[in-house]
Design a protein around this motif. Structure first.
Motif, PDB file in Angstrom:
ATOM      1  N   ALA A 160       0.840  -1.208   0.000  1.00 35.71           N
ATOM      2  CA  ALA A 160       0.000   0.000   0.000  1.00 35.71           C
ATOM      3  C   ALA A 160       0.872   1.253   0.000  1.00 35.71           C
ATOM      4  O   ALA A 160       0.585   2.225  -0.718  1.00 35.71           O
ATOM      5  N   ALA A 161       1.960   1.241   0.783  1.00 32.31           N
ATOM      6  CA  ALA A 161       2.854   2.398   0.813  1.00 32.31           C
ATOM      7  C   ALA A 161       3.507   2.620  -0.551  1.00 32.31           C
ATOM      8  O   ALA A 161       3.619   3.763  -1.019  1.00 32.31           O
ATOM      9  N   GLY A 162       3.896   1.540  -1.196  1.00 28.66           N
ATOM     10  CA  GLY A 162       4.481   1.670  -2.531  1.00 28.66           C
ATOM     11  C   GLY A 162       3.489   2.209  -3.546  1.00 28.66           C
ATOM     12  O   GLY A 162       3.844   3.012  -4.416  1.00 28.66           O
ATOM     13  N   ALA A 163       2.228   1.774  -3.437  1.00 28.24           N
ATOM     14  CA  ALA A 163       1.199   2.263  -4.359  1.00 28.24           C
ATOM     15  C   ALA A 163       0.980   3.766  -4.185  1.00 28.24           C
ATOM     16  O   ALA A 163       0.868   4.511  -5.162  1.00 28.24           O
ATOM     17  N   TRP A 164       0.903   4.222  -2.929  1.00 24.13           N
ATOM     18  CA  TRP A 164       0.729   5.656  -2.683  1.00 24.13           C
ATOM     19  C   TRP A 164       1.948   6.448  -3.155  1.00 24.13           C
ATOM     20  O   TRP A 164       1.809   7.559  -3.679  1.00 24.13           O
TER      21      TRP A 164
END
Length: 238
Positions: free
Chosen positions: A14-18
């Protein structure tokens, strides 16, 4: 990633997507000016033919990313399994490899432009192969300096390899040459994890000790560097 995912393994995704969403927004907000590609005849050469001057750099690109592909599969399993390291420690060790590589690529390229890239490419690959093969033999206390050394030496060979690509292409073919260089590296990064996964699975099924299986995987990654050195040495002699 290890620190973020300590409580939730999905959190790093999720952090990478954001992060990618933010970078995309910045890229749209600050567009880069472009110009029309040259229509010189040499730009219409067959797209999949690799010119002889670029074969050695492409081989190094494949071998380098192949070794990284083996690393990203075998190293976390080695650390979490036989070495028993926690996720945040594993993430820190991977970062200790990747951070020097990222920071030193540009200085290494500048140095190679002045001193000649071949000595960095061949010498750096030889040292990297030795350090890389030593990873599964190291004790946990020695892992951090070994990761830093691998990252530094990796930069000293990757940046100069890109310099070779630029020097061995013309202005009209440079974009295609750099794209081919990255494509060769991407192919290596695809094959590396597949090779490591298949090798570890078969060696485990054959009754190998887990750490010995990882040592074999890293030996395969280091062997790719030696093959690239042999191919480049023949080019240098010619």
């Amino acid at each position: 990633g290890g620190w973020i995912g300590r409580a939730d393994p999905v959190a790093p995704l999720a952090a990478g997507a954001w992060l990618m969403a933010g970078v995309t927004a910045l890229a749209v907000a600050f567009p880069v000016p472009t110009h029309r590609a040259s229509s010189a005849p040499e730009t219409r050469a067959p797209l999949l033919r690799v010119p002889p001057p670029l074969r050695a750099p492409f081989l190094f690109s494949f071998a380098d990313r192949f070794s990284v592909g083996v690393f990203v599969v075998s190293f976390p399993l080695l650390c979490a399994g036989p070495l028993g390291l926690p996720p945040e420690r594993i993430g820190m060790l991977v970062g200790a490899f990747m951070l020097p590589f990222a920071l030193l690529n540009w200085p290494a390229g500048r140095l190679a432009e002045r001193a000649g890239p071949w000595k960095f490419v061949i010498g750096g690959s030889a040292v990297y192969a030795v350090l890389y093969a030593a990873i599964p033999f190291a004790v946990p206390a020695a892992m951090l300096p070994l990761m830093v050394a691998c990252g530094v030496v990796s930069a000293l060979m990757f940046g100069p390899t890109l310099v070779l690509v630029i020097q061995r292409s013309t202005e009209a073919t440079r974009a295609r040459a750099v794209a081919g260089f990255n494509a060769a590296g991407s192919l290596g990064f695809l094959v590396g994890p597949l090779a490591a996964g298949v090798l570890l699975q078969h060696l485990g099924a054959a009754g190998w000790d887990e750490i010995d299986a990882h040592r074999a995987a890293f030996a395969v990654g280091a062997a790719g560097q030696l093959v690239a050195i042999a191919g480049a040495a023949s080019v240098v002699r010619r």
